[in-house]
Design a protein around this motif. Sequence first.
Motif, PDB file in Angstrom:
ATOM      1  N   GLU A  31      65.421  10.420  56.550  1.00  0.00           N
ATOM      2  CA  GLU A  31      64.482  11.464  56.124  1.00  0.00           C
ATOM      3  C   GLU A  31      64.026  11.187  54.693  1.00  0.00           C
ATOM      4  N   VAL A  32      62.727  11.097  54.474  1.00  0.00           N
ATOM      5  CA  VAL A  32      62.176  10.953  53.125  1.00  0.00           C
ATOM      6  C   VAL A  32      62.062  12.357  52.530  1.00  0.00           C
ATOM      7  N   VAL A  33      62.796  12.597  51.445  1.00  0.00           N
ATOM      8  CA  VAL A  33      62.855  13.946  50.874  1.00  0.00           C
ATOM      9  C   VAL A  33      61.963  14.123  49.660  1.00  0.00           C
ATOM     10  N   GLY A  34      61.383  13.008  49.157  1.00  0.00           N
ATOM     11  CA  GLY A  34      60.526  13.147  47.987  1.00  0.00           C
ATOM     12  C   GLY A  34      59.920  11.834  47.557  1.00  0.00           C
ATOM     13  N   GLU A  35      58.951  11.935  46.636  1.00  0.00           N
ATOM     14  CA  GLU A  35      58.274  10.755  46.103  1.00  0.00           C
ATOM     15  C   GLU A  35      58.086  10.920  44.604  1.00  0.00           C
ATOM     16  N   ALA A  36      58.020   9.791  43.907  1.00  0.00           N
ATOM     17  CA  ALA A  36      57.703   9.787  42.483  1.00  0.00           C
ATOM     18  C   ALA A  36      56.857   8.554  42.189  1.00  0.00           C
ATOM     19  N   ALA A  37      55.967   8.679  41.191  1.00  0.00           N
ATOM     20  CA  ALA A  37      55.070   7.578  40.851  1.00  0.00           C
ATOM     21  C   ALA A  37      55.550   6.795  39.638  1.00  0.00           C
ATOM     22  N   ASP A  38      56.667   7.229  39.041  1.00  0.00           N
ATOM     23  CA  ASP A  38      57.171   6.528  37.861  1.00  0.00           C
ATOM     24  C   ASP A  38      58.659   6.796  37.694  1.00  0.00           C
ATOM     25  N   GLY A  39      59.339   5.855  37.055  1.00  0.00           N
ATOM     26  CA  GLY A  39      60.768   6.001  36.841  1.00  0.00           C
ATOM     27  C   GLY A  39      61.133   7.223  36.032  1.00  0.00           C
TER      28      GLY A  39
ATOM     29  N   ALA B  47      60.148  10.131  36.342  1.00  0.00           N
ATOM     30  CA  ALA B  47      60.259  11.329  37.182  1.00  0.00           C
ATOM     31  C   ALA B  47      61.487  11.304  38.081  1.00  0.00           C
ATOM     32  N   VAL B  48      62.220  10.198  38.061  1.00  0.00           N
ATOM     33  CA  VAL B  48      63.323  10.027  39.002  1.00  0.00           C
ATOM     34  C   VAL B  48      64.486  10.970  38.721  1.00  0.00           C
ATOM     35  N   ILE B  49      64.884  11.077  37.471  1.00  0.00           N
ATOM     36  CA  ILE B  49      66.111  11.791  37.140  1.00  0.00           C
ATOM     37  C   ILE B  49      66.055  13.261  37.584  1.00  0.00           C
ATOM     38  N   PRO B  50      65.018  14.043  37.234  1.00  0.00           N
ATOM     39  CA  PRO B  50      64.993  15.441  37.710  1.00  0.00           C
ATOM     40  C   PRO B  50      64.919  15.543  39.228  1.00  0.00           C
ATOM     41  N   LEU B  51      64.231  14.602  39.873  1.00  0.00           N
ATOM     42  CA  LEU B  51      64.148  14.639  41.334  1.00  0.00           C
ATOM     43  C   LEU B  51      65.490  14.324  41.985  1.00  0.00           C
ATOM     44  N   VAL B  52      66.223  13.393  41.407  1.00  0.00           N
ATOM     45  CA  VAL B  52      67.550  13.068  41.943  1.00  0.00           C
ATOM     46  C   VAL B  52      68.476  14.278  41.819  1.00  0.00           C
ATOM     47  N   HIS B  53      68.425  14.951  40.682  1.00  0.00           N
ATOM     48  CA  HIS B  53      69.249  16.152  40.501  1.00  0.00           C
ATOM     49  C   HIS B  53      68.859  17.246  41.488  1.00  0.00           C
ATOM     50  N   LYS B  54      67.560  17.388  41.729  1.00  0.00           N
ATOM     51  CA  LYS B  54      67.066  18.458  42.601  1.00  0.00           C
ATOM     52  C   LYS B  54      67.282  18.152  44.081  1.00  0.00           C
ATOM     53  N   LEU B  55      66.985  16.905  44.493  1.00  0.00           N
ATOM     54  CA  LEU B  55      66.957  16.564  45.920  1.00  0.00           C
ATOM     55  C   LEU B  55      68.245  15.936  46.430  1.00  0.00           C
ATOM     56  N   ARG B  56      69.035  15.359  45.522  1.00  0.00           N
ATOM     57  CA  ARG B  56      70.293  14.698  45.880  1.00  0.00           C
ATOM     58  C   ARG B  56      70.117  13.700  47.037  1.00  0.00           C
TER      59      ARG B  56
ATOM     60  N   VAL C  11      70.098   9.939  56.721  1.00  0.00           N
ATOM     61  CA  VAL C  11      70.097   9.328  55.397  1.00  0.00           C
ATOM     62  C   VAL C  11      68.853   9.830  54.673  1.00  0.00           C
ATOM     63  N   THR C  12      69.014  10.448  53.521  1.00  0.00           N
ATOM     64  CA  THR C  12      67.878  10.981  52.775  1.00  0.00           C
ATOM     65  C   THR C  12      67.434   9.973  51.715  1.00  0.00           C
ATOM     66  N   VAL C  13      66.114   9.829  51.571  1.00  0.00           N
ATOM     67  CA  VAL C  13      65.546   8.783  50.712  1.00  0.00           C
ATOM     68  C   VAL C  13      64.504   9.369  49.768  1.00  0.00           C
ATOM     69  N   LEU C  14      64.562   8.948  48.507  1.00  0.00           N
ATOM     70  CA  LEU C  14      63.529   9.250  47.517  1.00  0.00           C
ATOM     71  C   LEU C  14      62.744   7.971  47.266  1.00  0.00           C
ATOM     72  N   LEU C  15      61.415   8.022  47.408  1.00  0.00           N
ATOM     73  CA  LEU C  15      60.554   6.858  47.214  1.00  0.00           C
ATOM     74  C   LEU C  15      59.972   6.874  45.807  1.00  0.00           C
ATOM     75  N   VAL C  16      60.108   5.762  45.081  1.00  0.00           N
ATOM     76  CA  VAL C  16      59.609   5.683  43.708  1.00  0.00           C
ATOM     77  C   VAL C  16      58.756   4.430  43.560  1.00  0.00           C
ATOM     78  N   ASP C  17      57.448   4.610  43.446  1.00  0.00           N
ATOM     79  CA  ASP C  17      56.522   3.482  43.302  1.00  0.00           C
ATOM     80  C   ASP C  17      55.222   4.018  42.735  1.00  0.00           C
ATOM     81  N   ASP C  18      54.591   3.270  41.836  1.00  0.00           N
ATOM     82  CA  ASP C  18      53.347   3.748  41.231  1.00  0.00           C
ATOM     83  C   ASP C  18      52.132   3.514  42.118  1.00  0.00           C
ATOM     84  N   GLU C  19      52.314   2.868  43.270  1.00  0.00           N
ATOM     85  CA  GLU C  19      51.210   2.646  44.189  1.00  0.00           C
ATOM     86  C   GLU C  19      51.320   3.620  45.373  1.00  0.00           C
ATOM     87  N   PRO C  20      50.377   4.549  45.486  1.00  0.00           N
ATOM     88  CA  PRO C  20      50.429   5.527  46.582  1.00  0.00           C
ATOM     89  C   PRO C  20      50.455   4.885  47.964  1.00  0.00           C
ATOM     90  N   LEU C  21      49.746   3.772  48.143  1.00  0.00           N
ATOM     91  CA  LEU C  21      49.721   3.114  49.450  1.00  0.00           C
ATOM     92  C   LEU C  21      51.093   2.562  49.821  1.00  0.00           C
TER      93      LEU C  21
END
Length: 216
Positions: A29-37, A39-48, A3-13
Amino acid sequence: MPVTVLLVDDEPLVRAGLRAVLEAQPDIEVVGEAADGAAVIPLVHKLRPDVVAMDVRMPLMDGIEATRVVLRTVPDPPKILVVTTFENDEYVYEALRAGADGFLLKRSRPAEIVHAVRLVAEGESLLFPAAVRQLAAEYGTSKAKAVMKRASLTEREAAVLRLMARGLSNAEIAAKLVVGVETVKTHVSAVLAKLGARDRTQAVIATYESGFVAPS
């Protein structure tokens, strides 16, 4: 396949903690991170990713709007798991109404975090806590009541919907009603179609908003 997961949270910790917990699992598997909403859309398109673990409150674009945009613009969108600090937060409820698939408290134990990701990825049961059910009931609308009335659910469909509202999976519903899982899937599809609901979460929100099921 994991299961691939994208993490989206403004707190690095928070992101680091979630990554550590999830990547300790062989099937996630964590495939990516974003610090703000935003940034989500391009990452979702790229990382699926299969699942987006989405914070609700972020500075530029919050999780509610990010959820709406993802579901509106991404073909075959990922599951959205709302991650927040407070379970009775109205932002959580609005995120679920916007189309999020589940709910997770940041203070959850590691096993609960892993379970939440797997559950949302499977898409056959809900993470819909009592506090959010209460909010849905309080936000009850005449429109929701009218939709439920027009749906004219059969007795069996109504029984399936009540069990869905309790968070049961298709297999658990089948065991309760002593029917096959495929039969339950057929009833679930019929319920969603009659309610005009995109998914189980939206159907369950309508269930509580209309008063068809009372929060327990």
